[in-house]
Write a protein that holds these residues in place. Structure first.
Motif, PDB file in Angstrom:
ATOM      1  N   THR A 186       0.834  -1.201   0.000  1.00  0.00           N
ATOM      2  CA  THR A 186       0.000   0.000   0.000  1.00  0.00           C
ATOM      3  C   THR A 186       0.871   1.254   0.000  1.00  0.00           C
ATOM      4  N   ARG A 187       1.916   1.274   0.806  1.00  0.00           N
ATOM      5  CA  ARG A 187       2.823   2.436   0.844  1.00  0.00           C
ATOM      6  C   ARG A 187       3.559   2.591  -0.486  1.00  0.00           C
ATOM      7  N   VAL A 188       4.057   1.489  -1.011  1.00  0.00           N
ATOM      8  CA  VAL A 188       4.804   1.528  -2.270  1.00  0.00           C
ATOM      9  C   VAL A 188       3.899   1.977  -3.410  1.00  0.00           C
ATOM     10  N   ARG A 189       2.692   1.443  -3.450  1.00  0.00           N
ATOM     11  CA  ARG A 189       1.762   1.792  -4.525  1.00  0.00           C
ATOM     12  C   ARG A 189       1.453   3.288  -4.520  1.00  0.00           C
ATOM     13  N   SER A 190       1.250   3.868  -3.358  1.00  0.00           N
ATOM     14  CA  SER A 190       0.945   5.299  -3.303  1.00  0.00           C
ATOM     15  C   SER A 190       2.124   6.126  -3.799  1.00  0.00           C
ATOM     16  N   ARG A 191       3.341   5.692  -3.493  1.00  0.00           N
ATOM     17  CA  ARG A 191       4.526   6.409  -3.991  1.00  0.00           C
ATOM     18  C   ARG A 191       4.633   6.291  -5.504  1.00  0.00           C
ATOM     19  N   ILE A 192       4.416   5.090  -6.009  1.00  0.00           N
ATOM     20  CA  ILE A 192       4.515   4.866  -7.449  1.00  0.00           C
ATOM     21  C   ILE A 192       3.450   5.672  -8.196  1.00  0.00           C
ATOM     22  N   GLN A 193       2.258   5.736  -7.649  1.00  0.00           N
ATOM     23  CA  GLN A 193       1.182   6.463  -8.320  1.00  0.00           C
ATOM     24  C   GLN A 193       1.431   7.961  -8.337  1.00  0.00           C
ATOM     25  N   SER A 194       2.114   8.497  -7.350  1.00  0.00           N
ATOM     26  CA  SER A 194       2.369   9.941  -7.330  1.00  0.00           C
ATOM     27  C   SER A 194       3.605  10.320  -8.138  1.00  0.00           C
ATOM     28  N   PHE A 195       4.437   9.365  -8.504  1.00  0.00           N
ATOM     29  CA  PHE A 195       5.686   9.671  -9.186  1.00  0.00           C
ATOM     30  C   PHE A 195       5.504  10.342 -10.547  1.00  0.00           C
ATOM     31  N   LEU A 214       7.332  13.776 -11.768  1.00  0.00           N
ATOM     32  CA  LEU A 214       8.195  13.859 -12.942  1.00  0.00           C
ATOM     33  C   LEU A 214       7.709  14.901 -13.935  1.00  0.00           C
ATOM     34  N   ALA A 215       6.436  15.186 -13.921  1.00  0.00           N
ATOM     35  CA  ALA A 215       5.891  16.191 -14.836  1.00  0.00           C
ATOM     36  C   ALA A 215       6.525  17.554 -14.603  1.00  0.00           C
ATOM     37  N   THR A 216       7.087  17.759 -13.434  1.00  0.00           N
ATOM     38  CA  THR A 216       7.748  19.029 -13.149  1.00  0.00           C
ATOM     39  C   THR A 216       9.098  19.143 -13.854  1.00  0.00           C
ATOM     40  N   CYS A 222      16.741  16.660 -11.562  1.00  0.00           N
ATOM     41  CA  CYS A 222      15.311  16.897 -11.423  1.00  0.00           C
ATOM     42  C   CYS A 222      14.595  15.608 -11.031  1.00  0.00           C
ATOM     43  N   PHE A 223      14.937  14.496 -11.680  1.00  0.00           N
ATOM     44  CA  PHE A 223      14.340  13.204 -11.333  1.00  0.00           C
ATOM     45  C   PHE A 223      14.654  12.829  -9.890  1.00  0.00           C
ATOM     46  N   MET A 224      15.883  13.070  -9.473  1.00  0.00           N
ATOM     47  CA  MET A 224      16.272  12.741  -8.096  1.00  0.00           C
ATOM     48  C   MET A 224      15.471  13.577  -7.098  1.00  0.00           C
ATOM     49  N   ALA A 225      15.307  14.849  -7.389  1.00  0.00           N
ATOM     50  CA  ALA A 225      14.528  15.712  -6.506  1.00  0.00           C
ATOM     51  C   ALA A 225      13.074  15.252  -6.462  1.00  0.00           C
ATOM     52  N   ALA A 226      12.531  14.846  -7.606  1.00  0.00           N
ATOM     53  CA  ALA A 226      11.152  14.353  -7.653  1.00  0.00           C
ATOM     54  C   ALA A 226      11.012  13.068  -6.851  1.00  0.00           C
ATOM     55  N   ALA A 227      11.997  12.206  -6.935  1.00  0.00           N
ATOM     56  CA  ALA A 227      11.960  10.951  -6.182  1.00  0.00           C
ATOM     57  C   ALA A 227      12.010  11.220  -4.682  1.00  0.00           C
ATOM     58  N   LYS A 228      12.816  12.162  -4.273  1.00  0.00           N
ATOM     59  CA  LYS A 228      12.917  12.493  -2.846  1.00  0.00           C
ATOM     60  C   LYS A 228      11.601  13.056  -2.335  1.00  0.00           C
ATOM     61  N   LYS A 229      10.929  13.871  -3.143  1.00  0.00           N
ATOM     62  CA  LYS A 229       9.637  14.421  -2.742  1.00  0.00           C
ATOM     63  C   LYS A 229       8.594  13.306  -2.613  1.00  0.00           C
ATOM     64  N   THR A 230       8.698  12.305  -3.478  1.00  0.00           N
ATOM     65  CA  THR A 230       7.758  11.197  -3.461  1.00  0.00           C
ATOM     66  C   THR A 230       7.926  10.358  -2.184  1.00  0.00           C
ATOM     67  N   LEU A 231       9.159  10.238  -1.718  1.00  0.00           N
ATOM     68  CA  LEU A 231       9.410   9.462  -0.516  1.00  0.00           C
ATOM     69  C   LEU A 231       8.886  10.148   0.739  1.00  0.00           C
ATOM     70  N   ASN A 232       8.837  11.449   0.713  1.00  0.00           N
ATOM     71  CA  ASN A 232       8.370  12.195   1.910  1.00  0.00           C
ATOM     72  C   ASN A 232       6.878  12.265   1.994  1.00  0.00           C
TER      73      ASN A 232
END
Length: 71
Positions: free
Chosen positions: A9-18, A22-24, A61-71
């Motif tokens: 459930t936690r992983v899925r929510s992160r994947i769905q928001s990624f 990335l659109a940024t 940019c991808f790394m920053a997006a990934a870090k935001k997704t983890l938080n």
């Protein structure tokens, strides 16, 4: 102790928001794409690290997006 579905459930929510995160990175993706396109166009000469600056900006940019997704 959490159930077997709790992690998913936690992983899925992160994947769905990624994708939204990335659109940024559109500006960076466009710059990298244009660099590669120009280098591979007829008469172009794609060389190693030719678009390294644009790639690094996109990667950051991808790394920053990934870090935001983890938080």
């Amino acid at each position: 102790m959490s159930g077997p579905g709790a992690v998913w459930t936690r992983v899925r929510s992160r994947i769905q928001s990624f994708p939204e995160r990335l659109a940024t990175c559109g500006v960076e993706a466009t710059a990298y794409g244009k660099c590669v396109q120009a280098a591979t166009a007829p008469g172009g000469d794609l060389r190693k690290n030719q678009c390294a600056k644009e790639f690094e900006a996109l990667r950051n940019c991808f790394m920053a997006a990934a870090k935001k997704t983890l938080n």
